[in-house]
Every structure is written in C-alpha cells, then in structure tokens.
Design an enzyme around this catalytic site. Structure first.
Site, PDB file in Angstrom:
ATOM      1  N   GLY A 184       0.872  -1.404  -0.005  1.00  0.00           N
ATOM      2  CA  GLY A 184       0.009   0.016   0.057  1.00  0.00           C
ATOM      3  C   GLY A 184       0.708   1.218   0.015  1.00  0.00           C
ATOM      4  O   GLY A 184       2.132   1.354  -0.333  1.00  0.00           O
ATOM      5  N   ALA A 185       0.219   2.403   0.250  1.00  0.00           N
ATOM      6  CA  ALA A 185       0.724   3.560   0.103  1.00  0.00           C
ATOM      7  C   ALA A 185       1.416   3.823  -1.206  1.00  0.00           C
ATOM      8  O   ALA A 185       2.570   4.142  -1.303  1.00  0.00           O
ATOM      9  CB  ALA A 185       2.014   3.914   1.434  1.00  0.00           C
ATOM     10  N   GLY A 238       5.555   5.010  -8.605  1.00  0.00           N
ATOM     11  CA  GLY A 238       6.362   4.042  -9.136  1.00  0.00           C
ATOM     12  C   GLY A 238       5.644   2.795  -8.935  1.00  0.00           C
ATOM     13  O   GLY A 238       5.825   1.815  -9.918  1.00  0.00           O
ATOM     14  N   HIS A 239       4.678   2.436  -7.963  1.00  0.00           N
ATOM     15  CA  HIS A 239       3.836   1.270  -8.203  1.00  0.00           C
ATOM     16  C   HIS A 239       3.149   1.315  -9.166  1.00  0.00           C
ATOM     17  O   HIS A 239       2.879   0.422  -9.963  1.00  0.00           O
ATOM     18  CB  HIS A 239       2.898   1.195  -6.949  1.00  0.00           C
ATOM     19  CG  HIS A 239       3.343   0.987  -5.527  1.00  0.00           C
ATOM     20  ND1 HIS A 239       3.408   2.035  -4.693  1.00  0.00           N
ATOM     21  CD2 HIS A 239       4.289  -0.103  -5.073  1.00  0.00           C
ATOM     22  CE1 HIS A 239       4.082   1.542  -3.373  1.00  0.00           C
ATOM     23  NE2 HIS A 239       4.334   0.179  -3.906  1.00  0.00           N
ATOM     24  N   LYS A 275      13.825  -1.095  -7.212  1.00  0.00           N
ATOM     25  CA  LYS A 275      14.618   0.096  -6.119  1.00  0.00           C
ATOM     26  C   LYS A 275      14.601  -0.917  -5.248  1.00  0.00           C
ATOM     27  O   LYS A 275      15.882  -0.813  -4.577  1.00  0.00           O
ATOM     28  CB  LYS A 275      13.417   0.857  -5.371  1.00  0.00           C
ATOM     29  CG  LYS A 275      14.118   1.743  -4.763  1.00  0.00           C
ATOM     30  CD  LYS A 275      13.210   2.937  -4.106  1.00  0.00           C
ATOM     31  CE  LYS A 275      12.110   2.253  -3.084  1.00  0.00           C
ATOM     32  NZ  LYS A 275      12.788   1.706  -1.912  1.00  0.00           N
ATOM     33  N   SER A 290       9.225   6.114  -3.331  1.00  0.00           N
ATOM     34  CA  SER A 290       9.020   4.963  -2.036  1.00  0.00           C
ATOM     35  C   SER A 290       7.995   5.505  -1.319  1.00  0.00           C
ATOM     36  O   SER A 290       7.618   6.588  -1.093  1.00  0.00           O
ATOM     37  CB  SER A 290      10.287   4.869  -1.226  1.00  0.00           C
ATOM     38  OG  SER A 290      10.337   4.290  -0.083  1.00  0.00           O
TER      39      SER A 290
END
Ligand code: PAF
Length: 282
Positions: free
Chosen positions: A33-34, A38-39, A152, A188
């Site tokens: 989550g968060a 990037g995700h 990463k 991140s």
C-alpha cells in the site's frame, strides 16, 4: 477510469479468479500500500501484459524487524484505491493477517546462502524470510502467470527470482525500472514520511549514485566507494551501506565487471531509504 473490485478473503478472490479468469494471463503486483507513481508503472505494465491485474495491499508484519517501522509504515487505502482506479481495471486483494497466515500456516524455509547475509539481509535480520514467505503465499493464493517488482528493492528482486527458481514456481518475474521524482529521488512509500527539508536532504543519495557512475569510468571500485562515503559523511544523512556488487550474486566486487551495481541504504532522520544504480553497462 477503470473498475476496481476489492476482495478481503482468499476464498472470495479465488472464486472470482476461477469463474472469470481461468486459463487467463494473470498479473500480480504485490504491494504494502501507500501507493505512489513507482507502483503505478508496475500496474501499467501488468495491465498491458495480462488479461487481469491483481494488486495486493498487505503490510506484511513478518518482514519488519523493527516494530516502530511497522507501526509507522504509511497506510492509506482510500487514496490507494483512487490511484488504482486511474490506471484501469484492477482487482485489489487486501487481506487481514489471519487470511495470509491462518493458524495452520506452515512457515516456508529457504536458504538464501550469502545473498541473504549481505546488505538488507545483514542490517534487517529476518527481513527476507518474511518477504519469501509472504510472496510465496501470495503466489499460492493468486497463482499469477506474471508478477511485478520494482528494481528499487534490488536485492528483494534477486531473492524473489532465486526463490522462484528454487521452488520451481511457474510464474514470470518482471523487474521494473526505478521511478524517480524530477529531483532524482527514487519513489518510495517511505518518502511520505519525509518533510520538505528532508526531501531536499535525501537528494544526496541519487546524487552520490550518479557521481559514482561518472567516476566508475576512470576510477577503481575502492576509489569510487571512498568518494561516495566521503560525500555521505559531509551530508546530514547517516549511511548504513554503500556497496558495489555483482548484480546476480550480490557479492562485493573488487574489480569492475559488466552490470556492476551500486546499492545504498541511508537514514534521513528516522526514515531509512534505499536506492541503487547500475555502474557499468552489461
Ligand atoms: O516491496 C514490497 O513492498 C514488499 O516487500 C512486498 C514485495 C510487497 C512483500 O510484502
């Protein structure tokens, strides 16, 4: 805007997959989550390459060696779902700890050898045992054909690739390039814990990596490491490690090889940040 369907139990997710996506290409994007841009690059890649994309959102307690890090890990499900909706049709799997690790759960053991003892393995004891268990369990639940991980977490990707080979799992592991902010900072979830001035200070990490890559053209590995450590010493970050490693075995190098990789972990205040960069072409 896509459709988002959220499943919280293994049974409900599996029955959806059985009824709608049997024999389909299923992409899994495991996350805690968060979510950030990037995700989203991982999610986009999965949507492109598969018939359906599952994003798991699960803050896995077994991979945190520091209870306060687990407690402070950012969580924001509503925002995560909003972001995912912008990407397209996504199935979200957001299980409880008991769904992932039921009472009869048998912990999986995998000897990572030296790879598990260096860098993250050295500084975060038990971390990769937790990662191996949760990723293996998610693979067991979802049976994905493809699974997406960010570069990463360079060592994590190597560990997952190793696990997939060792357990002969029928899933293609896809590594995705690091997404960087315009400033150079690697995206991140932990960046959400940095204030304005820390976001600025954290830039030393990508700066050192780029400087190291330039220096790699003319200097020895030891000289590049000394230079990088010197820059960190003069900064307000606390360096945990700066290593130049073989990208496959993750062992320290003393001579340049194709694809040599620099990996960094450093604290910016209380927030531990990771980054890495390929130093020499393959
Ligand atoms: O990279 C992460 O966010 C986590 O380590 C992962 C792969 C989702 C396992 O919990």
């Amino acid at each position: 805007m896509g459709d988002i369907e959220v499943f919280n139990t293994v049974v409900s997710l599996q029955s959806k997959l059985q009824s709608d996506y049997k024999k389909s290409k299923v992409g899994l994007v495991p996350t805690m989550g968060a979510l950030h841009e990037g995700h989203m690059t991982l999610v986009q890649k999965s949507i492109e390459q598969n018939d359906c994309t599952i994003v798991s959102i699960f803050v896995n307690p077994t991979q945190f060696n520091n209870p306060s890090d687990l407690e402070k890990y950012p969580r924001n499900m509503d925002r995560d779902l909003e972001l995912l909706k912008e990407q397209g049709d996504v199935i979200v799997f957001a299980p409880s700890v008991l769904e992932v690790y039921p009472d009869n759960y048998q912990t999986v053991k995998l000897d990572l050898g030296q790879m598990g003892l260096v860098m993250e393995g050295k500084f975060r004891e038990g971390h990769f045992d937790g990662v191996v268990n949760v990723v293996n369990r998610l693979f067991e639940i979802v049976s994905p054909t493809h699974a997406y991980f960010g570069l990463k977490d360079f060592q994590q990707l190597a560990v997952i690739q190793f696990m997939t080979e060792k357990f002969s799992l029928d899933v293609k592991i896809v590594g995705c390039e690091i997404f960087r902010e315009k400033s150079g900072l690697a995206s991140s979830s932990r960046n959400q814990r940095l204030d304005e001035s820390q976001l600025d200070k954290a830039l030393v990490i990508s700066l050192v990596l780029n400087q190291a890559k330039m220096s790699a053209k003319s200097k020895s590995i030891q000289e590049v490491i000394d230079e990088a450590k010197g820059t960190f010493e003069a900064s307000s970050l606390e360096l945990e490690y700066f290593q130049i490693v073989n990208p496959r075995t993750l062992m320290d190098l003393d001579e340049w090889i194709p694809g040599a990789h620099a990996c960094v972990a450093a604290y910016c205040g209380k927030v531990r940040l990771l980054d890495n960069l390929q130093m020499t072409s393959t």
